[in-house]
Design a protein around this motif. Sequence first.
Motif, PDB file in Angstrom:
ATOM      1  N   PRO A 453       0.813  -1.220   0.000  1.00 36.58           N
ATOM      2  CA  PRO A 453       0.000   0.000   0.000  1.00 36.58           C
ATOM      3  C   PRO A 453       0.845   1.268   0.000  1.00 36.58           C
ATOM      4  O   PRO A 453       0.474   2.269  -0.615  1.00 36.58           O
ATOM      5  N   VAL A 454       1.991   1.208   0.684  1.00 36.01           N
ATOM      6  CA  VAL A 454       2.883   2.374   0.731  1.00 36.01           C
ATOM      7  C   VAL A 454       3.503   2.614  -0.644  1.00 36.01           C
ATOM      8  O   VAL A 454       3.609   3.754  -1.109  1.00 36.01           O
ATOM      9  N   LEU A 455       3.912   1.550  -1.318  1.00 36.94           N
ATOM     10  CA  LEU A 455       4.519   1.683  -2.643  1.00 36.94           C
ATOM     11  C   LEU A 455       3.525   2.253  -3.652  1.00 36.94           C
ATOM     12  O   LEU A 455       3.891   3.035  -4.533  1.00 36.94           O
ATOM     13  N   VAL A 456       2.246   1.869  -3.515  1.00 35.28           N
ATOM     14  CA  VAL A 456       1.206   2.383  -4.415  1.00 35.28           C
ATOM     15  C   VAL A 456       1.136   3.905  -4.333  1.00 35.28           C
ATOM     16  O   VAL A 456       0.970   4.598  -5.345  1.00 35.28           O
ATOM     17  N   LYS A 457       1.303   4.444  -3.127  1.00 38.32           N
ATOM     18  CA  LYS A 457       1.253   5.903  -2.959  1.00 38.32           C
ATOM     19  C   LYS A 457       2.392   6.595  -3.702  1.00 38.32           C
ATOM     20  O   LYS A 457       2.232   7.708  -4.207  1.00 38.32           O
ATOM     21  N   PHE A 458       3.531   5.933  -3.793  1.00 36.35           N
ATOM     22  CA  PHE A 458       4.674   6.534  -4.483  1.00 36.35           C
ATOM     23  C   PHE A 458       4.513   6.511  -6.001  1.00 36.35           C
ATOM     24  O   PHE A 458       5.261   7.188  -6.717  1.00 36.35           O
ATOM     25  N   LEU A 459       3.537   5.748  -6.499  1.00 35.85           N
ATOM     26  CA  LEU A 459       3.318   5.703  -7.952  1.00 35.85           C
ATOM     27  C   LEU A 459       2.828   7.039  -8.489  1.00 35.85           C
ATOM     28  O   LEU A 459       2.881   7.285  -9.696  1.00 35.85           O
ATOM     29  N   ASP A 460       2.373   7.895  -7.594  1.00 33.05           N
ATOM     30  CA  ASP A 460       1.853   9.208  -8.000  1.00 33.05           C
ATOM     31  C   ASP A 460       2.835  10.332  -7.660  1.00 33.05           C
ATOM     32  O   ASP A 460       2.476  11.494  -7.638  1.00 33.05           O
ATOM     33  N   SER A 461       4.095   9.974  -7.405  1.00 28.00           N
ATOM     34  CA  SER A 461       5.102  10.971  -7.036  1.00 28.00           C
ATOM     35  C   SER A 461       5.404  11.909  -8.199  1.00 28.00           C
ATOM     36  O   SER A 461       5.265  11.552  -9.369  1.00 28.00           O
ATOM     37  N   LYS A 462       5.840  13.118  -7.888  1.00 28.11           N
ATOM     38  CA  LYS A 462       6.220  14.075  -8.927  1.00 28.11           C
ATOM     39  C   LYS A 462       7.535  13.666  -9.590  1.00 28.11           C
ATOM     40  O   LYS A 462       7.809  14.065 -10.723  1.00 28.11           O
ATOM     41  N   SER A 463       8.333  12.898  -8.864  1.00 25.86           N
ATOM     42  CA  SER A 463       9.623  12.468  -9.396  1.00 25.86           C
ATOM     43  C   SER A 463       9.461  11.200 -10.233  1.00 25.86           C
ATOM     44  O   SER A 463       8.938  10.190  -9.753  1.00 25.86           O
ATOM     45  N   PHE A 464       9.918  11.236 -11.469  1.00 28.61           N
ATOM     46  CA  PHE A 464       9.835  10.069 -12.334  1.00 28.61           C
ATOM     47  C   PHE A 464      10.647   8.905 -11.769  1.00 28.61           C
ATOM     48  O   PHE A 464      10.229   7.756 -11.792  1.00 28.61           O
ATOM     49  N   GLU A 465      11.864   9.228 -11.229  1.00 31.12           N
ATOM     50  CA  GLU A 465      12.717   8.179 -10.690  1.00 31.12           C
ATOM     51  C   GLU A 465      12.030   7.435  -9.547  1.00 31.12           C
ATOM     52  O   GLU A 465      12.114   6.208  -9.444  1.00 31.12           O
ATOM     53  N   VAL A 488      -4.840  -7.476  -4.131  1.00 33.80           N
ATOM     54  CA  VAL A 488      -6.193  -7.363  -4.692  1.00 33.80           C
ATOM     55  C   VAL A 488      -7.227  -7.193  -3.593  1.00 33.80           C
ATOM     56  O   VAL A 488      -8.270  -6.536  -3.798  1.00 33.80           O
ATOM     57  N   GLN A 489      -6.968  -7.731  -2.424  1.00 30.48           N
ATOM     58  CA  GLN A 489      -7.921  -7.615  -1.323  1.00 30.48           C
ATOM     59  C   GLN A 489      -8.183  -6.166  -0.927  1.00 30.48           C
ATOM     60  O   GLN A 489      -9.253  -5.834  -0.414  1.00 30.48           O
ATOM     61  N   ASN A 490      -7.199  -5.338  -1.170  1.00 28.40           N
ATOM     62  CA  ASN A 490      -7.390  -3.902  -0.901  1.00 28.40           C
ATOM     63  C   ASN A 490      -8.123  -3.293  -2.089  1.00 28.40           C
ATOM     64  O   ASN A 490      -7.588  -3.211  -3.200  1.00 28.40           O
ATOM     65  N   ASP A 491      -9.381  -2.889  -1.880  1.00 29.12           N
ATOM     66  CA  ASP A 491     -10.232  -2.418  -2.978  1.00 29.12           C
ATOM     67  C   ASP A 491      -9.639  -1.236  -3.736  1.00 29.12           C
ATOM     68  O   ASP A 491      -9.902  -1.055  -4.934  1.00 29.12           O
ATOM     69  N   GLN A 492      -8.848  -0.425  -3.091  1.00 29.26           N
ATOM     70  CA  GLN A 492      -8.355   0.802  -3.733  1.00 29.26           C
ATOM     71  C   GLN A 492      -7.177   0.546  -4.674  1.00 29.26           C
ATOM     72  O   GLN A 492      -6.977   1.294  -5.631  1.00 29.26           O
ATOM     73  N   SER A 526     -10.437 -12.550  -8.801  1.00 35.04           N
ATOM     74  CA  SER A 526     -10.928 -11.359  -8.090  1.00 35.04           C
ATOM     75  C   SER A 526     -10.321 -10.092  -8.678  1.00 35.04           C
ATOM     76  O   SER A 526     -10.985  -9.049  -8.748  1.00 35.04           O
ATOM     77  N   ALA A 527      -9.055 -10.178  -9.136  1.00 27.92           N
ATOM     78  CA  ALA A 527      -8.413  -9.006  -9.729  1.00 27.92           C
ATOM     79  C   ALA A 527      -9.073  -8.664 -11.056  1.00 27.92           C
ATOM     80  O   ALA A 527      -9.336  -7.484 -11.352  1.00 27.92           O
ATOM     81  N   ARG A 528      -9.358  -9.697 -11.872  1.00 28.74           N
ATOM     82  CA  ARG A 528     -10.007  -9.431 -13.163  1.00 28.74           C
ATOM     83  C   ARG A 528     -11.378  -8.786 -12.949  1.00 28.74           C
ATOM     84  O   ARG A 528     -11.774  -7.874 -13.668  1.00 28.74           O
ATOM     85  N   LYS A 529     -12.071  -9.281 -11.939  1.00 27.18           N
ATOM     86  CA  LYS A 529     -13.400  -8.737 -11.643  1.00 27.18           C
ATOM     87  C   LYS A 529     -13.303  -7.256 -11.271  1.00 27.18           C
ATOM     88  O   LYS A 529     -14.109  -6.430 -11.724  1.00 27.18           O
ATOM     89  N   LYS A 530     -12.312  -6.938 -10.449  1.00 30.42           N
ATOM     90  CA  LYS A 530     -12.162  -5.537 -10.023  1.00 30.42           C
ATOM     91  C   LYS A 530     -11.709  -4.648 -11.184  1.00 30.42           C
ATOM     92  O   LYS A 530     -12.084  -3.480 -11.266  1.00 30.42           O
ATOM     93  N   ILE A 531     -10.911  -5.191 -12.080  1.00 28.72           N
ATOM     94  CA  ILE A 531     -10.488  -4.402 -13.242  1.00 28.72           C
ATOM     95  C   ILE A 531     -11.692  -4.077 -14.119  1.00 28.72           C
ATOM     96  O   ILE A 531     -11.899  -2.947 -14.551  1.00 28.72           O
ATOM     97  N   VAL A 532     -12.516  -5.118 -14.377  1.00 33.93           N
ATOM     98  CA  VAL A 532     -13.668  -4.943 -15.259  1.00 33.93           C
ATOM     99  C   VAL A 532     -14.693  -3.995 -14.647  1.00 33.93           C
ATOM    100  O   VAL A 532     -15.289  -3.155 -15.335  1.00 33.93           O
ATOM    101  N   SER A 533     -14.869  -4.100 -13.326  1.00 34.16           N
ATOM    102  CA  SER A 533     -15.898  -3.278 -12.673  1.00 34.16           C
ATOM    103  C   SER A 533     -15.411  -1.875 -12.325  1.00 34.16           C
ATOM    104  O   SER A 533     -16.180  -1.037 -11.875  1.00 34.16           O
ATOM    105  N   SER A 534     -14.135  -1.641 -12.528  1.00 35.71           N
ATOM    106  CA  SER A 534     -13.592  -0.329 -12.190  1.00 35.71           C
ATOM    107  C   SER A 534     -14.091   0.739 -13.149  1.00 35.71           C
ATOM    108  O   SER A 534     -14.312   0.504 -14.335  1.00 35.71           O
ATOM    109  N   GLY A 535     -14.266   1.914 -12.637  1.00 33.43           N
ATOM    110  CA  GLY A 535     -14.696   3.032 -13.480  1.00 33.43           C
ATOM    111  C   GLY A 535     -13.610   3.530 -14.399  1.00 33.43           C
ATOM    112  O   GLY A 535     -13.842   4.415 -15.227  1.00 33.43           O
ATOM    113  N   TYR A 536     -12.386   2.953 -14.240  1.00 33.38           N
ATOM    114  CA  TYR A 536     -11.259   3.426 -15.047  1.00 33.38           C
ATOM    115  C   TYR A 536     -10.837   2.397 -16.097  1.00 33.38           C
ATOM    116  O   TYR A 536      -9.746   2.492 -16.673  1.00 33.38           O
TER     117      TYR A 536
END
Length: 573
Positions: A453-465, A488-492, A526-536
């Motif tokens: 979950p912590v690494l996911v937050k860094f995916l939106d960092s301003k730094s490309f590196e 996948v258990q984490n819905d977000q 479960s991951a495929r289901k969440k991908i398909v049902s995602s608004g994105y």
Amino acid sequence: MGEEENTSPNQSSTAKPRLNQAIVLISSLISLSHSIKVFTPRWQSVRNKLEELFSNLTAIQNCESSENLSLSIAVESILATLASCDELARRCLEVSYNGKLRMQSDLDMLSAKLDSHIKSLSDIYAVGLLTQSYAIVVSRPSVSASRDDIKFYVSDLFSRLKIGCSDMKKQALVSFNEIIQEDDRYVKIAVELDGFINFLVNFLDLQEIEIQEEAAKSVSLIAGFQSHKSVLISAGIIAPLIRVLESGSELGKEFAARCLMKVTENSDNAWSVSAHGGVTALLKICGNETQIGSELIVLACGVLKNLVGVEEIKRFMVEEGAISQLVELVRSKDELIQICSLDLLQSMSYRDESIRETIIQEGGIRALVRILDPKSSVSTKTREVAFRGITSICFSSENSITMLINYAFMDHILYFLRYGEISVQELALKASFWLCGTSEEAKKVMGDAGFMPVLVKFLDSKSFEIREMAAETLSNMLIVPKNRKKFVQNDQNVGVLLQMLDPEEMNSGNKKLLLSILMSLTSSNSARKKIVSSGYLKNIEKLAEAEVSDAKKIVRKLSSNRFSSMLSGLWHS
């Protein structure tokens, strides 16, 4: 005996004026010699000796006991030679001499006499017939001074080093050290001056501590000039420097170590340091932290780092117990000592499995992890060096990775990922990336600890590196099925990845990694289901429409199963 009693008072009463007369006459002859256009090399030699004689006499001029029989006799002899010099100079100016060979011979004889006078004055001073009352050094030349003025000034300092008392020698060295830090022309002239460097080297063995310190400072400053290091080596600098390390004052030892560090940048000099006992002296300094200042220990480590490139010297260091000493220094409360000892350990362990194992056995891993403990009040730089030490020492060792985990290394870097400042977070992210690549077990432990979950937050960092490193680390972790399930258990989590794939906003450099992560997730129902049902989901579809290979694979995988009815369109290829 009676004749000597009659002569001495008369000569001593006139010594001072005659000395002044000689000084004035030499100054006039030096000036006159510049106008002579014949026998140029010989007059250049004469002029150099006149300048040295001038410096010697002006130094003696400041002595309390300048009136004595030996000096009076010497001055009278000098005046006779100067009169002869004046006659030869005027004959050369007027080109009124009888034969070139005769004049060449006369000039050679003049040079020999001047050499004799210079030696005579040195001998008089050496036997203690003169006592210095105050150490006056001639005025320092201006910034725009000519080379001749600079040479005259350095020659005067040299004379004081040769015939001066302790105070005069010290003052001359102080003046020399001040000027060479401001203008490198003085260094060049000093190096060219015959015997100057040898005097500095010899001063390193003097018992007068202040002179020894200033001499050590001089050679350290000269060693800072790449073109002059070889002159110091030729003068035999290494052995005296090591003797200073063994028995000098702490300040003298610091200057000696600085000089050694500069001259050992050339590995050819490493053997000489070792041959004269330098390695043992340096290790003794490193093993005496309680009684020695941090600056000296840092310098000693710097010299040793230059030496470990020689395999035999490195082995000798290990045999002498260097590893345990350095690990102990890593535990120091002084950060400079921690950094330099860590740096040296890394140099020693580079491509050397046996030394890495020795460091681990001596408690090196525990000492390094302790620096990374959030509770330790050390700088970011020290933490960076400690992390580099861990990655180099624990490289390819499963046992050491287990030790890291047991010593709470993961807890420390996870803490900094969550709460550290940006620079420390980046360090922790690098540690996470490295640790994730060490073993399958490390990936599993990181997944359980809560890294994803912590690494996911860094995916939106301003730094490309930072975005790229976080994505690569996450991608490596998701190779483990258990981690994929937890992710996948984490819905977000899935939604965040899809949101970041917005074709209009995302940085294309990160797209491949994000798609790789999603591709690995499609193996989970479960991951495929969440991908398909995602608004994105539309972000994936747009990338597929744009012929992005990985996006097409994901859409194809989703459309080939029971989730296909949930897609907004069917894809065929």
